[in-house]
Design a protein around this motif. Structure first.
Motif, PDB file in Angstrom:
ATOM      1  N   VAL A 269       0.848  -1.031   0.116  1.00 18.19           N
ATOM      2  CA  VAL A 269       0.312  -0.186   0.067  1.00 18.19           C
ATOM      3  C   VAL A 269       0.743   1.506  -0.145  1.00 18.19           C
ATOM      4  CG1 VAL A 269      -1.887   1.735   1.375  1.00 18.19           C
ATOM      5  CG2 VAL A 269      -1.891  -0.751   1.010  1.00 18.19           C
ATOM      6  N   ILE A 270       1.558   0.702   1.085  1.00 21.45           N
ATOM      7  CA  ILE A 270       2.800   2.317   1.221  1.00 21.45           C
ATOM      8  C   ILE A 270       3.575   2.303  -0.379  1.00 21.45           C
ATOM      9  CG2 ILE A 270       4.470   3.094   2.093  1.00 21.45           C
ATOM     10  CD1 ILE A 270       3.927   1.781   3.911  1.00 21.45           C
ATOM     11  N   GLU A 275       6.357   7.812  -5.476  1.00 25.35           N
ATOM     12  CA  GLU A 275       7.931   7.479  -5.725  1.00 25.35           C
ATOM     13  C   GLU A 275       8.370   8.456  -4.560  1.00 25.35           C
ATOM     14  OE1 GLU A 275       9.352   5.241  -7.663  1.00 25.35           O
ATOM     15  OE2 GLU A 275       7.493   5.060  -8.224  1.00 25.35           O
ATOM     16  N   PRO A 276       9.578   8.335  -4.096  1.00 26.73           N
ATOM     17  CA  PRO A 276      10.588   7.419  -3.903  1.00 26.73           C
ATOM     18  C   PRO A 276       9.935   6.008  -3.342  1.00 26.73           C
ATOM     19  CG  PRO A 276      11.917   9.052  -2.801  1.00 26.73           C
ATOM     20  CD  PRO A 276      10.052   9.527  -3.320  1.00 26.73           C
ATOM     21  N   GLY A 277       9.371   6.230  -2.610  1.00 31.18           N
ATOM     22  CA  GLY A 277       9.091   4.953  -1.757  1.00 31.18           C
ATOM     23  C   GLY A 277       9.800   4.678  -0.594  1.00 31.18           C
ATOM     24  N   VAL A 278      10.105   3.244   0.071  1.00 30.85           N
ATOM     25  CA  VAL A 278      10.418   3.109   1.115  1.00 30.85           C
ATOM     26  C   VAL A 278      11.642   3.180   1.132  1.00 30.85           C
ATOM     27  CG1 VAL A 278      10.188   1.137   2.731  1.00 30.85           C
ATOM     28  CG2 VAL A 278       8.547   1.475   1.557  1.00 30.85           C
ATOM     29  N   PHE A 279      12.415   3.905   2.220  1.00 30.17           N
ATOM     30  CA  PHE A 279      13.841   3.932   2.356  1.00 30.17           C
ATOM     31  C   PHE A 279      13.998   3.421   3.801  1.00 30.17           C
ATOM     32  CE2 PHE A 279      12.027   7.946   4.463  1.00 30.17           C
ATOM     33  CZ  PHE A 279      12.406   7.786   5.816  1.00 30.17           C
ATOM     34  N   LEU A 293       9.538   3.723   6.951  1.00 31.43           N
ATOM     35  CA  LEU A 293       9.617   4.898   6.257  1.00 31.43           C
ATOM     36  C   LEU A 293       9.554   4.988   4.696  1.00 31.43           C
ATOM     37  CD1 LEU A 293      11.612   5.767   9.125  1.00 31.43           C
ATOM     38  CD2 LEU A 293       8.949   6.711   9.346  1.00 31.43           C
ATOM     39  N   SER A 294       8.560   5.835   4.501  1.00 30.80           N
ATOM     40  CA  SER A 294       8.356   6.200   2.726  1.00 30.80           C
ATOM     41  C   SER A 294       8.524   7.360   2.539  1.00 30.80           C
ATOM     42  CB  SER A 294       7.332   4.893   2.564  1.00 30.80           C
ATOM     43  OG  SER A 294       7.630   6.264   0.598  1.00 30.80           O
ATOM     44  N   MET A 295       8.921   7.610   1.468  1.00 28.25           N
ATOM     45  CA  MET A 295       8.703   9.256   0.670  1.00 28.25           C
ATOM     46  C   MET A 295       7.398   8.658  -0.805  1.00 28.25           C
ATOM     47  SD  MET A 295       9.309  11.630   2.383  1.00 28.25           S
ATOM     48  CE  MET A 295       9.732  13.363   1.548  1.00 28.25           C
ATOM     49  N   ALA A 296       6.344  10.118  -0.288  1.00 24.04           N
ATOM     50  CA  ALA A 296       5.988   9.334  -1.315  1.00 24.04           C
ATOM     51  C   ALA A 296       5.604  10.670  -2.160  1.00 24.04           C
ATOM     52  CB  ALA A 296       4.314   8.527  -1.189  1.00 24.04           C
ATOM     53  N   VAL A 301       5.540   8.742   5.423  1.00 25.32           N
ATOM     54  CA  VAL A 301       4.514   7.814   5.348  1.00 25.32           C
ATOM     55  C   VAL A 301       5.138   6.683   6.225  1.00 25.32           C
ATOM     56  CG1 VAL A 301       2.980   5.805   4.441  1.00 25.32           C
ATOM     57  CG2 VAL A 301       3.023   7.807   2.887  1.00 25.32           C
ATOM     58  N   ILE A 302       4.704   6.913   7.313  1.00 20.84           N
ATOM     59  CA  ILE A 302       4.945   5.531   8.272  1.00 20.84           C
ATOM     60  C   ILE A 302       4.083   4.704   8.740  1.00 20.84           C
ATOM     61  CG2 ILE A 302       6.250   6.161  11.007  1.00 20.84           C
ATOM     62  CD1 ILE A 302       5.745   9.073  10.820  1.00 20.84           C
TER      63      ILE A 302
END
Length: 410
Positions: A269-270, A275-279, A293-296, A301-302
């Protein structure tokens, strides 16, 4: 993507520092509404504080040199030439051999250079006996000694506390420019999760404790919390609800599906949000290893563990840092720590940072930490705790009596 290529706590904080950027929108608001908001401007002093020399004590304005040599056994003598009232301008200059009564905060008369406290003198029908000498400038705040015109009173990026609000009010500023107040969305997932308002639980059901703990932390940090309820373990429904909430907020928090399991859709889902997605997928930490942790599309997004205690500890560690970065707040230490002394030995595995819940007790002017023993899913261990002791990854535990850093649970 490979699961659980874990990062250290320090690596995780460094990634947050690098990837999360401040929301740039600002607004001008009345000062009385600015508590816990983050300044988007420098506050420059437009006037000096104080704007006149004032007394810090109740006493008599004098010329300091005329008190030299005064003592209990050999007092000096001055004539009382009047008094200054609060809020009144003292315009009559002090003459040689005179003293003028001044209350705390009152204006100092011209030609006086110090104030002798009433405890150190005695007015005998207009004749002031001085029992102690004072130095020039003693018990006086000079013009601009607190704040001078043109000084930077408060830096851009400061989260406004009561003391900052008071300082801004003191220079007559009634409105401030602040960064937009953040909105953080929270969505729980899991077939077993039911609203916390559920009176009677069926076998296997669990009340949504995180709905309160996570949203309360968000509010404590000065952001708005949006609780979007609970979604079952159905990918399509989960993705739809997460996407809808994601579009409304500055940061999205999901909990309940961060481990590797047949029904865990959180990572998928995350990843679908942008993008860029889960880091980060896994942190070398206990409790809370399966953290995501992700950046969308520039929004964080946590993905939190579902266990309430683990979720709250992880969110307290990394969620606060993310909210701080998003809010425009100036960089500071990742968390405020205090030094405490351990009451018992604590075992820890090298290579993993452990956060052990503790109860704080004061003994002989020092804070001692008593470990609260319990598994990561036990919310009662947080209720009993005042802080979390940090056992760093390079240490194999800590011994009774050792000084260790602790993060206060506010």
């Amino acid at each position: 993507m490979q699961f659980f290529k874990v990062k250290t706590v320090e690596e995780t904080f460094a990634q947050i520092e690098e990837l999360v950027k401040a929301v740039k929108e600002t607004e001008v608001i009345p000062l009385e509404e600015a508590f816990r908001r983050v300044l988007a401007e420098e506050i420059i002093a437009t006037e000096s504080i104080p704007s006149f020399p004032r007394s810090t004590v109740d006493g008599y304005a004098v010329k300091a040199k005329e008190t030299f040599g005064s003592s209990e056994t050999m007092p000096g003598f001055l004539n009382v030439a009047g008094s200054v009232q609060m809020g009144e301008a003292a315009t009559a200059p002090l003459q040689s051999g005179e003293a003028i009564y001044v209350p705390t905060g009152g204006m100092i008369p011209p030609q006086s250079d110090s104030v002798i406290m009433i405890e150190h003198c005695e007015d005998l029908n207009g004749l002031l006996n001085t029992y102690k000498q004072v130095a020039p400038g003693e018990n006086i705040i000079q013009i601009g000694e607190d704040v001078r015109v043109g000084e930077v009173l408060i830096e851009n990026g400061t989260k406004l506390r009561p003391q900052e609000l008071g300082a801004i009010a003191a220079i007559g500023k009634t409105h401030v420019t602040v960064f937009k107040q953040l909105t953080v969305g929270y969505l729980s997932s899991g077939d077993e999760i039911v609203p916390y308002t559920t009176e009677y639980l069926e076998i296997g059901q669990v009340r949504d404790v995180n709905a309160l703990t996570i949203t309360s932390l968000v509010q404590e940090w000065g952001a708005k919390a949006v609780y979007a309820g609970i979604v079952t373990d159905d990918y399509d429904e989960y993705q739809k609800r997460a996407k809808e909430l994601f579009e409304q907020v500055d940061c999205l928090v999901l909990s309940g599906g961060s481990s590797v399991g047949a029904k865990d859709f959180t990572t998928q889902v995350i990843e679908s949000l942008g993008e860029p997605g889960v880091f980060i997928h896994g942190v070398s930490i206990k409790p809370g290893k399966p953290t995501i942790l992700s950046m969308a599309n520039e929004k964080p997004v946590i993905g939190l563990p579902g266990h309430p205690a683990s979720a709250m500890i992880i969110f307290s560690l990394f969620g606060e840092k993310i909210v701080q970065k998003l809010s425009g707040e100036a960089s500071r230490n990742k968390l405020d720590r205090v030094q405490v002394r351990l009451m018992k030995n604590i075992h820890s595995s090298m290579g993993r940072t452990d956060y052990v819940r503790v109860k704080l007790l004061e003994r002989d002017g020092e804070w001692w930490a008593e470990p609260i023993i319990g598994k990561s899913g036990l919310i009662s261990t947080l209720v009993q705790s005042d802080a979390m002791v940090e056992i760093e990854a390079e240490n194999e535990g800590a011994r009774q009596g050792d000084l260790v850093p602790a993060i206060l649970l506010r």
